[in-house]
Structure formats: C-alpha cells, structure tokens
Design an enzyme around this catalytic site. Sequence first.
Site, PDB file in Angstrom:
ATOM      1  N   LYS A   1       0.847  -1.199   0.000  1.00  0.00           N
ATOM      2  CA  LYS A   1       0.000   0.000   0.000  1.00  0.00           C
ATOM      3  C   LYS A   1       0.882   1.249   0.000  1.00  0.00           C
ATOM      4  CE  LYS A   1      -4.159  -1.940   0.639  1.00  0.00           C
ATOM      5  NZ  LYS A   1      -5.336  -1.735  -0.234  1.00  0.00           N
TER       6      LYS A   1
ATOM      7  N   ASP B   1      -9.769  -0.504  -9.236  1.00  0.00           N
ATOM      8  CA  ASP B   1     -10.437  -1.107  -8.077  1.00  0.00           C
ATOM      9  C   ASP B   1     -11.671  -0.282  -7.743  1.00  0.00           C
ATOM     10  OD1 ASP B   1     -11.328  -2.163  -5.690  1.00  0.00           O
ATOM     11  OD2 ASP B   1      -9.455  -1.884  -4.609  1.00  0.00           O
TER      12      ASP B   1
ATOM     13  N   ASP C   1      -0.627  -0.790  -4.514  1.00  0.00           N
ATOM     14  CA  ASP C   1      -2.013  -0.335  -4.418  1.00  0.00           C
ATOM     15  C   ASP C   1      -2.043   1.068  -3.815  1.00  0.00           C
ATOM     16  OD1 ASP C   1      -4.716  -0.021  -4.251  1.00  0.00           O
ATOM     17  OD2 ASP C   1      -5.077  -1.681  -2.879  1.00  0.00           O
TER      18      ASP C   1
ATOM     19  N   GLU D   1      -2.423  -0.555  -8.730  1.00  0.00           N
ATOM     20  CA  GLU D   1      -3.869  -0.586  -8.553  1.00  0.00           C
ATOM     21  C   GLU D   1      -4.404   0.788  -8.148  1.00  0.00           C
ATOM     22  OE1 GLU D   1      -6.930  -3.150  -5.750  1.00  0.00           O
ATOM     23  OE2 GLU D   1      -4.882  -3.876  -6.048  1.00  0.00           O
TER      24      GLU D   1
ATOM     25  N   LYS E   1     -14.390  -7.122  -6.233  1.00  0.00           N
ATOM     26  CA  LYS E   1     -14.609  -7.436  -4.815  1.00  0.00           C
ATOM     27  C   LYS E   1     -16.108  -7.682  -4.621  1.00  0.00           C
ATOM     28  CE  LYS E   1     -10.655  -4.765  -3.153  1.00  0.00           C
ATOM     29  NZ  LYS E   1     -10.202  -3.561  -2.407  1.00  0.00           N
TER      30      LYS E   1
END
Length: 353
Positions: free
Chosen positions: A158, A234, A183, A209, A258
């Site tokens: 992240k 995402d 991400d 991402e 997701k």
Amino acid sequence: MKIERIDVRRYDLSLKEPFRIALGTMTSSSNILVKIFSEEHFGIGEGSPTLMITGDNQEGCLSFIESISPLLIGEELNLEVLYEKINSFRGMPAAKAALDIALYDLIGKQQSKPVYKLLGGYREKIETDITIGIDTPEEVRKKALEAISRGYRILKIKVEGDVERDFKRIEAISDLEVRIRIDANQGFTPKTAVRFIRRVREFDVEFIEQPVPYWDIDGLRYVKERSDIPIIADESVHSARDALNVVKCDAVDGINIKLMKCGGISDAVRIVHIAESAGIPCMVGCMLESRISLTAAAHLALAFKNIKYVDLDSHLFLKEDPVVGGMEIVEGMMTLPEKPGLGIAELNMGEKH
C-alpha cells in the site's frame, strides 16, 4: 425448493493491529452474518460494509436485509429471479453480497457441488498475494521478510500518494525475490502517479492498482497511456456497468473485483465476462472480511480462466478467525475443500453449518 427463513445478525471483527491505507486507518470491521434456510439446508453469507469505499454501514445492511426478506421468503431457489428482486433496490452492496453468497452456498448444497464447480470449475488452486499496509520503509521490509518466511511470493504494498516516500517503500523490498504489486487506493493525481511510475519502473512491479480517485476515469486513462506498468481499476469499478464504462474508455489494463463492491457472486460473474470480452484480466480482492466471504471469493477465483490475480488475505489480519473449513492458504497457494456449497464446516460460535 423454497426459501423458508432468513436470519441476519451483527458479525464484528477486530484486527491484530491498525491497518493503514491511503483512504484511512482501520482497526476493526463491523460486518453482518446472513443465513438463508430451505426445508433441508441453509446457506451462509457475510457482508463487510466499508463506508469510505462502498457507502454502506452495518446498521444500513441490517435494515436492508430485514426489509427485503419478506420479498424473498417463499420464493423458489431461482438465482436470476432472486437477483432481480435483491437488486430492485439501490445501494447496500455488502448486504446484497451476503444474501447472494448465502444463496450460492445453499444451492451448492442442494446440488451437492462446490460453488466453484457450479460456476465453471476452471482450476483447483491459485496463488494469492499478501498485503502490507502503509508504514515506514523499515517496517515494510520487516513485514515483507516475515511474509516470505511463511511462503508468500507475491506482496501487495500500500502507498499513500507521496512520490518520494512511496518510492522508498518499494525500494526497501526491491532486492527481495518476490513479485511486487502496488495499491495506491486513489492516493495520486494523474500527473504524480506518472511521476511515481517512472521512479519505480526499474523494479519488478507487476501492476499498480487504482492510482487516482475513483471518479477520474479520464485520469486513469491518462496514467495508463503513459505507463509501462499495467494499471488495475479497483474503486472505479463497483458494478458490471462500471466495468463496461472503463472498458469503453480504454482506461485500464485490468479490473479488481470485490464481492462487497459489486453485491456478490452474481454480478462478479458479469464483470468477469465483460473484462474477458475486452481482452483484459481480472483480479479478485477483498475488504476486511472473515473466511466466510473470502471463501466465496475463492470459489469465484477458481471458477474462471480470466481471473489471473488474487488478493484474499484479510483473515490473516484478524485477532480471531472463527471460521472452520472453507479456503486454506499454504505457502501462498489457495485451495478449497471438495465439499458442497462454500465448504464451511462451522463457526466457532457454537454453530454447525
């Protein structure tokens, strides 16, 4: 076979330590647990609402389930009809996901098949990454080495949207023998994202991402056109309609699905087919979920050829994982039990499944 009863209750989870992403820091997850009963079986589903991403919360999800249940009770287990009823109301994707997952579990049990074989049954195992939250470069490296010692070969890091600090986080693990995924959780502007990509392209980065805000599809395309690292959407893709939009705009190189964003397995399948038709791969990710909904996502991942990447690791960050059975991860490889439905045996709350 008809739906006879639907039960719903709170399902709260605490994390081992705070988990920081560009959108904020999380210490727990306020989820819901749904059970759908027929005469012979029941199916179980989990919803994990995340206000900062999906706009729903636990109270809203509980109210949604209680309100919609009378429309579903007495209906035959016809997925398309039930999907239409559940999605006749807007919003509450985590509540819809919990219902949808429970229905697939129930139908899998009724037909004596694992869900992934009902869906397509493409493979029997797939490799998942493990995520490292925003931290100092020293802590990122420490956590990376710990993950490697447990057999993980893919790390998702992240970042926060600061080019120099984020570069140092990636540089800290660049000498390790792992595949690196990044991400940003919407942390960059389009121009700073491009600057960051130019800094990290010397490293072995598999993809980046959601570099820019979810609403900035033009910004996504701007980054994609200037990046030699693949760009995955995402937060920009919640529904099949969103997937169609980013495909039409040629804005991304892949889509992270997701279940909590799209409302369950049914809409996830629609996204997979849209992406495959456009020639771009899919990833299956997660929110702060237990192995109930992670197992549902794992069934999706094993079912389809076009799902190339998996990020199903949130149960590893929980203080307690009450789920018995379901998905397992050994040295990064994710498998499922050959049991009907989801394959979850019980919850460590005195409940047999």
